[in-house]
Design an enzyme around this catalytic site. Sequence first.
Site, PDB file in Angstrom:
ATOM      1  CE  LYS A 182      -0.998  -2.201  -8.109  1.00  0.00           C
ATOM      2  NZ  LYS A 182      -1.235  -1.515  -6.876  1.00  0.00           N
TER       3      LYS A 182
ATOM      4  CE  LYS B  28       2.428   3.917 -10.837  1.00  0.00           C
ATOM      5  NZ  LYS B  28       1.358   4.047  -9.833  1.00  0.00           N
TER       6      LYS B  28
ATOM      7  CE  LYS C 131       2.242   3.895  -2.045  1.00  0.00           C
ATOM      8  NZ  LYS C 131       0.966   3.264  -2.398  1.00  0.00           N
TER       9      LYS C 131
HETATM   10  P1  ATP Z   1       1.489   0.777  -5.789  1.00  0.00           P
HETATM   11  O1  ATP Z   1       2.858   0.633  -6.356  1.00  0.00           O
HETATM   12  O2  ATP Z   1       1.309   0.101  -4.460  1.00  0.00           O
HETATM   13  O3  ATP Z   1       0.397   0.489  -6.759  1.00  0.00           O
HETATM   14  P2  ATP Z   1       1.598   3.623  -6.173  1.00  0.00           P
HETATM   15  O4  ATP Z   1       2.994   4.059  -5.983  1.00  0.00           O
HETATM   16  O5  ATP Z   1       1.050   3.585  -7.549  1.00  0.00           O
HETATM   17  O6  ATP Z   1       1.327   2.280  -5.389  1.00  0.00           O
HETATM   18  P3  ATP Z   1      -0.780   4.759  -4.891  1.00  0.00           P
HETATM   19  O7  ATP Z   1      -1.032   4.676  -3.454  1.00  0.00           O
HETATM   20  O8  ATP Z   1      -1.539   3.787  -5.719  1.00  0.00           O
HETATM   21  O9  ATP Z   1       0.763   4.610  -5.254  1.00  0.00           O
HETATM   22  O10 ATP Z   1      -1.023   6.238  -5.394  1.00  0.00           O
HETATM   23  C1  ATP Z   1      -1.270   7.360  -4.609  1.00  0.00           C
HETATM   24  C2  ATP Z   1      -1.336   8.572  -5.497  1.00  0.00           C
HETATM   25  O11 ATP Z   1      -0.034   8.826  -6.063  1.00  0.00           O
HETATM   26  C3  ATP Z   1      -2.294   8.445  -6.687  1.00  0.00           C
HETATM   27  O12 ATP Z   1      -2.964   9.664  -6.895  1.00  0.00           O
HETATM   28  C4  ATP Z   1      -1.376   8.159  -7.837  1.00  0.00           C
HETATM   29  O13 ATP Z   1      -1.919   8.577  -9.072  1.00  0.00           O
HETATM   30  C5  ATP Z   1      -0.159   8.970  -7.468  1.00  0.00           C
HETATM   31  N1  ATP Z   1       1.053   8.410  -8.074  1.00  0.00           N
HETATM   32  C6  ATP Z   1       1.547   7.160  -7.873  1.00  0.00           C
HETATM   33  N2  ATP Z   1       2.683   6.984  -8.566  1.00  0.00           N
HETATM   34  C7  ATP Z   1       2.913   8.141  -9.243  1.00  0.00           C
HETATM   35  C8  ATP Z   1       3.923   8.577 -10.137  1.00  0.00           C
HETATM   36  N3  ATP Z   1       4.927   7.782 -10.486  1.00  0.00           N
HETATM   37  N4  ATP Z   1       3.867   9.836 -10.630  1.00  0.00           N
HETATM   38  C9  ATP Z   1       2.854  10.656 -10.277  1.00  0.00           C
HETATM   39  N5  ATP Z   1       1.842  10.304  -9.442  1.00  0.00           N
HETATM   40  C10 ATP Z   1       1.861   9.072  -8.925  1.00  0.00           C
END
Ligand code: ATP
Length: 333
Positions: A115, A197, A200
């Site tokens: 980040k 990964k 969002k």
């Molecule tokens: P950001 O992009 O804002 O960092 P993010 O998509 O990584 O957000 P979070 O809110 O940080 O989402 O994650 C919420 C939950 O979803 C966490 O338990 C995280 O491990 C899970 N998660 C996020 N992205 C993935 C993915 N690509 N595959 C599986 N689990 C995920």
Amino acid sequence: MFQDQLVSYSGVQPSGNLTIGNYLGAIRNFSSYSEKYKCFYCVVDSHAITVRQVPADLRRRTYETLALYMACGLDPEKNTLYVQSHVHEHTDLAWILNCFTMFGELSRMTQFKDKSAKHSDNINAGLFTYPVLMASDILLYQTDVVPVGIDQKQHVELCRDIANRFNQLYPDTFTVPEPIMAKSGAKIMSLAEPTKKMSKSDENANAVVYILDDKDTIIRKFKRAVTDSDTCVRYAEGKDGINNLMTVYNAFTGKTFDEIEREFEGKGYGDFKMAVGEACADALAPVQQRFKEFMADKAMLEAQMKKGAEEASYVARRTLSKVQKKLGFVQVR
Ligand code: ATP
Ligand code: LTN
């Protein structure tokens, strides 16, 4: 704390539209703990402001994340669903735990490194100490298990280290939690760059399937997913795009990789991508329907937020007070 009932705790940031990564890796699994565990699921708005947010978007997404929790089957009568900033004990404990967390430990966190590379104009202290706030979330509720995607495993491990360190100095303060990862879907990859990964906050909307995308959009995104020059649907090293689509298909249908390979024997990637898109859209349709109904009732969502915050505060207050007493803070209440 709950008469021998085990505790499950997790959180999702209202930092963007939720993806099928969030769904498969985290939220979908939360409801499976409701019977056996006392469950707390939080909308972690304080975490979200470690990167800049547009206030109106953050507000709307906070409601949406709660509505999605409920649409994914979390019954607020059986689970405590709440918003992080409504329970000030999280930030109170975070300050204390900052004093039990090492600079070197935080420097090694891969999410911080990623980040800060992505937001090089805003490498703020909150982004650096983010895992300490996360440890506070978890430890306040004497949590046993933390259902998360693979990307959060390192943070939960740091939380365990902080808890063990504190317990060594002040015995019997915190339960030491375990991360638990979904058997399938714990790491869904980007459709455009399948070594990355699915996130969002990805700027390329075609790389990401959102839980609320309509069927046509979902199918179009899967059709455009990056694959390889081979034509055979099989799980193998170097076939990151296909491996990812097989993982998504497996997570939505329960079919094993062997079954999927057999199903698409002699068929091309086009047929396979279509099937993945349909399976995904069909599984999400009932979630989207319930989401719409919940979002239409803001008063109900606010009442749930209030109820959740009261339930969470009750528990959080007890842990914080125990910690403060152990540290030698004077308590006059
Ligand atoms: P950001 O992009 O804002 O960092 P993010 O998509 O990584 O957000 P979070 O809110 O940080 O989402 O994650 C919420 C939950 O979803 C966490 O338990 C995280 O491990 C899970 N998660 C996020 N992205 C993935 C993915 N690509 N595959 C599986 N689990 C995920
Ligand atoms: N750090 C997590 C969100 C999060 C969380 C938590 C997850 C905040 N507090 C407590 C599990 C338990 C993320 O970025 N996905």
